[in-house]
Design a protein around this motif. Structure first.
Motif, PDB file in Angstrom:
ATOM      1  N   LEU A   1      -3.131  19.420  77.679  1.00 28.56           N
ATOM      2  CA  LEU A   1      -2.823  18.844  78.990  1.00 28.56           C
ATOM      3  C   LEU A   1      -3.645  17.585  79.250  1.00 28.56           C
ATOM      4  CD1 LEU A   1      -2.563  22.128  81.085  1.00 28.56           C
ATOM      5  CD2 LEU A   1      -0.718  20.470  80.719  1.00 28.56           C
TER       6      LEU A   1
ATOM      7  N   ASP B   1       2.991  22.084  76.810  1.00 30.20           N
ATOM      8  CA  ASP B   1       3.310  23.514  76.857  1.00 30.20           C
ATOM      9  C   ASP B   1       4.249  23.952  75.750  1.00 30.20           C
ATOM     10  OD1 ASP B   1       5.559  22.235  77.752  1.00 30.20           O
ATOM     11  OD2 ASP B   1       5.837  23.486  79.539  1.00 30.20           O
TER      12      ASP B   1
ATOM     13  N   ASP C   1       1.197  16.557  82.092  1.00 31.31           N
ATOM     14  CA  ASP C   1       2.318  17.492  82.216  1.00 31.31           C
ATOM     15  C   ASP C   1       3.665  16.822  82.009  1.00 31.31           C
ATOM     16  OD1 ASP C   1       2.360  15.956  84.466  1.00 31.31           O
ATOM     17  OD2 ASP C   1       2.297  17.619  85.902  1.00 31.31           O
TER      18      ASP C   1
END
Length: 329
Positions: free
Chosen positions: A135, A239, A140
């Protein structure tokens, strides 16, 4: 004959047979499961699990574990996206990501073997650490403008048929890991370490060094899978791969590798990966929710630990009864 019966009754043989049964039932009962297009998607779905499961098998055979693999994948993906934004070529980025994964694996290996910390605690910690670093590197957001000749190769097929290009890489790595584990002194040393690390040390096996390099290889493979994941979805994200470690561990244990080390085979693991991927694929075709897929994966993880122990207990009971009957004759 008794040796043949023992092998046929082994857990890896059972899981291979179960995988075949599931594939046949799904092909006959689930619409579109048996199509060539779905075969391509199935291979692409099992690719990250299978590739990461190869070094994970080695690690678990020695009695350790690596739960940071999915976060390593995500950090490699973030590094790939960041480097691409900086103007580096894909040819330069790919080896950098693999080396970055190896460095992350080396950190795990140092903490486990150099400082003597338990691998479960260490890799849970680095799971969070590496995901946080991902991150930091990329934020993001997502990077999605990778060249089509690379993304197209990962998602494409050989000669425009139904066999995905990545199957070549999967087969090559599976053969290499299989030969190393089952046909070399190094592979035999891994089983010795898992069975009794202290005895393995006194027999001349460099236990700490062996485990360290296993973590390095695990990180490098996770870095490679981070690249492949990014190219498949044409999206570098922090992610990427989240939760993959659960599926990998479930597949390895389902394939018959003992969580306590010293037991297991790569053919069983490969069958476990295919079984898990086939079940998830069939459920998706039936419009089953993602939450239900997580339930299935968790249930298989529990069963993969429980059922082999039950089978071992039953086998031991039969052997004791047979010995008692023989003693009374």
């Amino acid at each position: 004959m008794s040796e043949l019966k023992r092998k046929l009754a082994g857990w890896d043989t059972i899981i291979i047979a179960l995988t075949v049964v599931v594939l046949v039932i799904a092909s006959l009962g689930v619409p579109n499961f048996g199509t060539s297009r779905n075969f391509t998607f199935l291979v692409l779905d099992l690719m990250p699990i299978l590739l990461v499961a190869l070094p994970m098998t080695f690690i678990i055979v020695t009695g350790e574990i690596d739960l940071s693999v999915a976060s390593t994948l995500g950090l490699a993906s973030s590094i790939m996206g960041w480097l691409w934004n900086q103007g580096l070529s894909i040819e330069s980025i790919i080896p950098i990501c693999i080396i970055a994964g190896a460095v992350l694996g080396a950190l795990n290996g140092f903490l486990v073997t150099g400082l003597g910390l338990p691998s479960l605690a260490v890799t849970i910690g680095t799971l969070a650490l590496y995901r946080g670093l991902a991150l930091v590197v990329l934020g993001d957001g997502a990077v999605a403008d990778f060249p089509f000749n690379y993304t197209g190769w990962v998602t494409g097929t050989i000669g425009g048929g139904s066999i995905p290009n990545v199957l070549i890489l999967i087969v090559a790595l599976a053969v290499i890991f299989g030969v190393v584990l089952h046909a070399t002194p190094f592979g035999r040393s891994l089983y010795a370490i898992g069975a009794n690390a202290e005895a393995a040390h006194f027999s001349g096996i460099r236990v700490a060094r062996t485990k360290f390099w296993l973590y390095v290889v695990s990180g490098a493979v996770a870095g490679l899978v981070g690249v492949l994941w990014t190219l498949r979805y044409s999206s570098a994200r922090a992610d990427n791969g989240a939760g993959l470690e659960l599926a990998v561990v479930a597949a390895v244990l389902l394939g018959g590798v003992s969580i306590f080390g010293g037991k297991g085979s790569l053919p069983g693991v490969l069958a476990g990966v295919v079984l898990l991927a086939a079940l998830q694929n069939a459920l998706r075709l039936q419009d089953v929710s993602g939450q239900a897929l997580n339930i299935v994966t968790g249930a298989l993880l529990v069963l993969s630990v429980l059922l082999p122990n039950i089978a071992t207990s039953i086998r031991s009971t039969w052997q004791r009864r047979r010995l008692r009957r023989a003693a009374t004759v």
